[in-house]
Design a protein around this motif. Structure first.
Motif, PDB file in Angstrom:
ATOM      1  N   VAL A 145       6.974  -0.271   9.242  1.00 39.00           N
ATOM      2  CA  VAL A 145       6.877   0.284  10.602  1.00 39.00           C
ATOM      3  C   VAL A 145       7.804   1.482  10.754  1.00 39.00           C
ATOM      4  O   VAL A 145       7.424   2.506  11.344  1.00 39.00           O
ATOM      5  N   MET A 146       9.007   1.398  10.184  1.00 40.12           N
ATOM      6  CA  MET A 146       9.917   2.545  10.248  1.00 40.12           C
ATOM      7  C   MET A 146       9.328   3.736   9.496  1.00 40.12           C
ATOM      8  O   MET A 146       9.437   4.891   9.938  1.00 40.12           O
ATOM      9  N   ALA A 147       8.679   3.460   8.366  1.00 43.09           N
ATOM     10  CA  ALA A 147       8.059   4.546   7.595  1.00 43.09           C
ATOM     11  C   ALA A 147       6.963   5.225   8.413  1.00 43.09           C
ATOM     12  O   ALA A 147       6.873   6.462   8.465  1.00 43.09           O
ATOM     13  N   ILE A 148       6.129   4.421   9.067  1.00 41.19           N
ATOM     14  CA  ILE A 148       5.048   4.992   9.897  1.00 41.19           C
ATOM     15  C   ILE A 148       5.642   5.769  11.064  1.00 41.19           C
ATOM     16  O   ILE A 148       5.206   6.878  11.395  1.00 41.19           O
ATOM     17  N   LEU A 198       1.204  -3.276  15.708  1.00 44.43           N
ATOM     18  CA  LEU A 198      -0.113  -3.496  16.306  1.00 44.43           C
ATOM     19  C   LEU A 198      -0.732  -2.174  16.759  1.00 44.43           C
ATOM     20  O   LEU A 198      -1.910  -1.904  16.509  1.00 44.43           O
ATOM     21  N   ARG A 199       0.076  -1.346  17.410  1.00 45.42           N
ATOM     22  CA  ARG A 199      -0.433  -0.075  17.932  1.00 45.42           C
ATOM     23  C   ARG A 199      -0.915   0.834  16.797  1.00 45.42           C
ATOM     24  O   ARG A 199      -1.969   1.448  16.874  1.00 45.42           O
ATOM     25  N   TYR A 200      -0.134   0.894  15.720  1.00 42.09           N
ATOM     26  CA  TYR A 200      -0.502   1.764  14.603  1.00 42.09           C
ATOM     27  C   TYR A 200      -1.756   1.264  13.891  1.00 42.09           C
ATOM     28  O   TYR A 200      -2.626   2.061  13.517  1.00 42.09           O
ATOM     29  N   VAL A 201      -1.871  -0.045  13.684  1.00 41.99           N
ATOM     30  CA  VAL A 201      -3.027  -0.596  12.967  1.00 41.99           C
ATOM     31  C   VAL A 201      -4.298  -0.474  13.810  1.00 41.99           C
ATOM     32  O   VAL A 201      -5.378  -0.189  13.292  1.00 41.99           O
ATOM     33  N   GLN A 238       0.064   7.358   9.794  1.00 37.96           N
ATOM     34  CA  GLN A 238      -0.776   6.576  10.706  1.00 37.96           C
ATOM     35  C   GLN A 238      -2.239   6.615  10.262  1.00 37.96           C
ATOM     36  O   GLN A 238      -2.980   5.654  10.458  1.00 37.96           O
ATOM     37  N   LYS A 239      -2.658   7.705   9.653  1.00 39.70           N
ATOM     38  CA  LYS A 239      -4.051   7.812   9.201  1.00 39.70           C
ATOM     39  C   LYS A 239      -4.354   6.825   8.078  1.00 39.70           C
ATOM     40  O   LYS A 239      -5.505   6.440   7.865  1.00 39.70           O
ATOM     41  N   LEU A 240      -3.329   6.446   7.338  1.00 44.46           N
ATOM     42  CA  LEU A 240      -3.529   5.498   6.240  1.00 44.46           C
ATOM     43  C   LEU A 240      -3.800   4.081   6.739  1.00 44.46           C
ATOM     44  O   LEU A 240      -4.435   3.285   6.041  1.00 44.46           O
ATOM     45  N   VAL A 241      -3.276   3.749   7.929  1.00 37.56           N
ATOM     46  CA  VAL A 241      -3.344   2.353   8.376  1.00 37.56           C
ATOM     47  C   VAL A 241      -4.265   2.163   9.576  1.00 37.56           C
ATOM     48  O   VAL A 241      -4.734   1.045   9.831  1.00 37.56           O
ATOM     49  N   ARG A 280       0.830  -1.201   0.000  1.00 35.35           N
ATOM     50  CA  ARG A 280       0.000   0.000   0.000  1.00 35.35           C
ATOM     51  C   ARG A 280       0.870   1.259   0.000  1.00 35.35           C
ATOM     52  O   ARG A 280       0.579   2.248  -0.689  1.00 35.35           O
ATOM     53  N   PHE A 281       1.959   1.236   0.761  1.00 40.90           N
ATOM     54  CA  PHE A 281       2.862   2.395   0.831  1.00 40.90           C
ATOM     55  C   PHE A 281       3.553   2.633  -0.502  1.00 40.90           C
ATOM     56  O   PHE A 281       3.888   3.766  -0.832  1.00 40.90           O
ATOM     57  N   ILE A 282       3.771   1.563  -1.263  1.00 47.01           N
ATOM     58  CA  ILE A 282       4.343   1.721  -2.604  1.00 47.01           C
ATOM     59  C   ILE A 282       3.338   2.470  -3.493  1.00 47.01           C
ATOM     60  O   ILE A 282       3.697   3.400  -4.226  1.00 47.01           O
TER      61      ILE A 282
END
Length: 757
Positions: free
Chosen positions: A207-210, A243-246, A217-220, A99-101
């Motif tokens: 995770v590093m990107a987030i 886990l926290r971000y999702v 973070q809004k994307l995931v 998705r990030f790609i």
């Protein structure tokens, strides 16, 4: 709905299945049926109308995912319910990566995920390029060790947000392996330039990107209503953050695991994620427990509780044997030789019984003498590929030594003699570069005898000083041992002492643990040779017969030899744990170790090992009162008194008989022969037993080595606190202000416990 729940569920299981829609952290003891309970929890949520597309189940690996999918299908069979997707962490990470790609945040990568073979090739190339010249010969000889170390290091860096140099320092590698830091950066440069990713990158990169771009973070976040995570005690930092971000603010998260079974710290797992971090970051979750085990009986439960209670970094949960669980017999064997005790236990057992038996070690070197004894007695066994004692570098090198000093050297072909010469010149390494070492080996292989004299005839002035000294020492030693008539074990001991073999092994080892493993493998082989009590020629004949046997044996049957770290989620009818002694359990600390954290980690390992057993558990320790011994054996483990074995055995046996209805009366009263402990009293209350004791003594610290006590009294310096220890010594800060180091081997001569009161 609760009316659909099976009648045999415990109250704890029912409470988890029907829990309100909120954050939950579940502590589940070993063998508690957590997978089955979680499957029913999902069915309950689906029946309440939750959208399966907004329900995420996370498993740690593919086999766990497949197992859970099967159990969920069984539990929901005939219900007509649509099921949620069950993913591994890596599968979820890969989905985010793609998705990030699409969003232009991460560069595209080749769909051809890096294989282990490709990674190993690049790591091997970089190791030869970046490692210091002094390691070059050792790297060529021990390619597998160096490649495994570097690939593990790369993966471990990717379990955390810490910089690579911080991870290196935390792992305690020696300075000569500092090249691993540059190797990591070079590997990443190569990987990115070729648009490739590994399995570790599936989590690390997104995770590093987030983490570095909060707007991502809004994307995931907030796409799920509920997330359920299994085996949370094995979580590392990257997985926890993902886990926290999702989850975001929307999802209600349930995590399940057992902090007492956190044994994969070397892979980045940390018990604090399930103990504290989850509760801090997910709004004071409901805390629930699965405290009943359906695997082991009361005796194992009491032993395990007494042991793990000494850890402070844990949840205060008592594991109970469910009344329906069959009894598990326990035995504590005090014996001076692990392999002899193992043979005694296995002798006469049926093939079926052996196939249901596991011998669990702290480290692989402990298996050497035991495996050789099993081979010699033709007791079938299974062991991991590449771990057989007879084919280890150390045992092959000792065999080469026996052949050169007392064996059939003249009858061997030149090629075989060349192989022996190469092994001997590296045991310990004589300090020559590979071409010079090979040239010298070629010269020796031309002769069928007197290799020691051939070495002493060398022109030492033409050699580097260090190599000259080592070759002269080797030559002198071989001359002294030529046609040695004594026992083979004595020959090897003299050789090791004369050549400073163990110092040589330690100087080239990748890590302290690798050095200890190799040295202890030699010690284990010497122990086995001692048990034979034969000269070198007869030892060689015996070893040749064992090799033939080892190559012909059926590797699919017999008793399993494995390490505790490899036992995750497994169980056996009979478990044997040798090496319950200082040095192995707990593993000898280093001066740089966090002593408290290390001891808690070692307790968890023993706890996990003991709770693998269903019918029988055998613990092998050293005789009480034994202090220092040969080969660094420092006597019984400090964990032995913590088990409160006799109390646990008596009380557990009584409970087993009560559950089986074998007591003459239904009385819930028992008087023990041993002092009560807080754990036994608490267990008794839960089992509705009124407990008392014939003994008026109070439970407390009732044994273990002196240096394991918090306070000691020295015959000259008086009272003081033990503040640190390493594998051979401990440090005491005396009340007078002095701070001194003392040898563990002589501690009993000068120290005693301080007077009470």
């Amino acid at each position: 709905m609760s009316e659909h729940l099976p009648d045999f569920l415990t109250d704890e299981q029912r409470a988890i299945i029907t829990a309100p829609y909120e954050h939950v952290v579940i502590t589940a003891v070993a063998g508690s049926g957590k997978t089955f309970t979680l499957a029913w929890r999902i069915r309950h949520l689906l029946e309440q109308g939750h959208d399966p597309n907004r329900l995420l189940v996370l498993m740690f690996n593919r086999s766990a995912r497949v197992d859970f999918e099967r159990k969920l299908r069984d539990v929901t069979q005939g219900s007509g319910l649509a099921l949620p997707e069950i993913r591994t962490y890596h599968a979820m990470g890969l989905r985010l990566y793609r998705r990030f790609i699409q969003e232009g945040i991460l560069p595209a990568f080749s769909e051809n995920i890096l294989s282990d073979q490709e990674i190993n090739f690049q790591v091997w190339r970089l190791t030869r390029e970046l490692a210091p010249a002094e390691l070059s010969d050792d790297i060529r000889r021990n390619k597998k060790d160096y490649v495994e170390t570097a690939t593990s290091f790369i993966d471990l860096v990717k379990t955390t947000l810490s910089p690579v140099d911080v991870v290196f320092e935390d792992l305690g590698y020696t300075d000569k392996h500092r090249y691993l830091i540059e190797l990591f950066h070079s590997f990443e440069q190569w990987r990115k330039s070729h648009s490739r990713i590994s399995y570790a990158d599936m989590l690390y990169e997104p995770v590093m990107a987030i983490h570095q771009t909060p707007t991502l973070q809004k994307l995931v976040a907030n796409k799920m209503d509920l997330i359920l995570v299994d085996e949370y005690q094995d979580t590392n930092e990257i997985q926890h953050l993902l886990l926290r971000y999702v989850a975001g603010d929307r999802a209600r998260v349930t995590v399940v695991g057992d902090p007492d079974q956190t044994i994969y710290e070397f892979r980045g797992a940390r018990p604090e994620f399930i103990l504290t971090r989850f509760s801090q970051e997910f709004d004071s979750p409901r805390e629930q427990t699965l405290s009943y085990s359906f695997r082991y009986g009361h005796r194992v439960a009491l032993l395990a509780n007494h042991l793990i209670h000494h850890n402070r970094g844990r949840k205060d949960v008592l594991c109970h044997a469910h009344p329906s669980t069959p009894a598990t017999a326990v035995a504590l064997h005090e014996h001076g030789n692990d392999s002899e005790m193992v043979l005694r236990l296995l002798s006469g057992q049926s093939a079926e019984s052996l196939a249901q038996t596991a011998i669990l070690f702290r480290v692989w070197s402990q298996s050497v003498a035991i495996e050789l004894q099993l081979l010699a007695r033709q007791i079938p066994y299974r062991i991991d590929a590449g771990k057989g004692a007879l084919f280890s570098r150390e045992v092959e090198a000792v065999t080469a030594l026996l052949t050169v000093t007392a064996g059939p050297l003249p009858q061997l072909a030149d090629a075989d003699r060349l192989d022996l010469a190469r092994q001997l010149l590296r045991f310990p390494h004589v300090g020559l570069k590979e071409p010079e070492l090979d040239q010298l080996a070629q010269m020796l292989s031309q002769f069928g005898a007197d290799w020691g004299r051939r070495l002493l005839d060398l022109d030492f002035t033409a050699l580097p000083p260090m190599a000259a000294r080592k070759l002269k020492t080797l030559g002198d030693t071989l001359v002294k041992l030529d046609r040695f008539q004594g026992p083979a074990a004595q020959l090897v001991r003299r050789y090791a002492e004369s050549t400073e073999l163990f110092d040589g092994i330690r100087s080239l080892a990748l890590t302290h643990e690798t050095a200890d493993e190799r040295i202890d493998t030699v010690h284990g082989f010497i122990h086995y040779l001692s048990s034979l009590d034969v000269d070198a020629n007869r030892a060689l004949n015996h070893l040749q017969a064992l090799r033939q046997q080892a190559s012909q044996r059926d590797q699919q049957t017999g008793v399993l030899l494995s390490t505790i770290h490899r036992t995750k989620g497994l169980e056996w009818a009979q478990v044997i744990i040798p090496g319950l002694q200082e040095k192995y359990l707990p593993y000898s600390p280093r001066q740089s170790d966090d002593l408290k954290a290390l001891m808690e980690s070692e307790r968890r390992l023993l706890y996990v090992a003991m709770t693998r057993s269903r019918q029988q558990l055998h613990l092998i320790t050293r005789p009480q009162g034994q202090t220092a011994h040969l080969d660094g054996d420092l006597g019984p483990s400090r964990f032995v008194p913590e088990l409160c074995f006799k109390l646990s055995e008596q009380f557990g046996h009584w409970l087993d008989q009560r559950d089986e209805g074998r007591h003459g009366s239904a009385s819930g009263q028992l008087t023990l022969d041993y002092p009560l402990t807080p754990i036994s009293e608490r267990y008794a209350r839960d089992c509705k037993v009124e407990l008392s004791s014939h003994s008026e003594a109070t439970s407390g610290d009732n044994g273990g080595p002196l240096w394991a006590q918090p306070r000691l009294h020295h015959v000259i310096f008086g009272p003081g606190d033990v503040i640190s220890e390493d594998e051979s010594a401990f440090e005491v800060r005396f009340d007078s202000g002095d701070q001194l180091n003392f040898s563990k081997k002589s501690a009993h001569l000068y120290f005693s416990l301080p007077l009470q009161g």
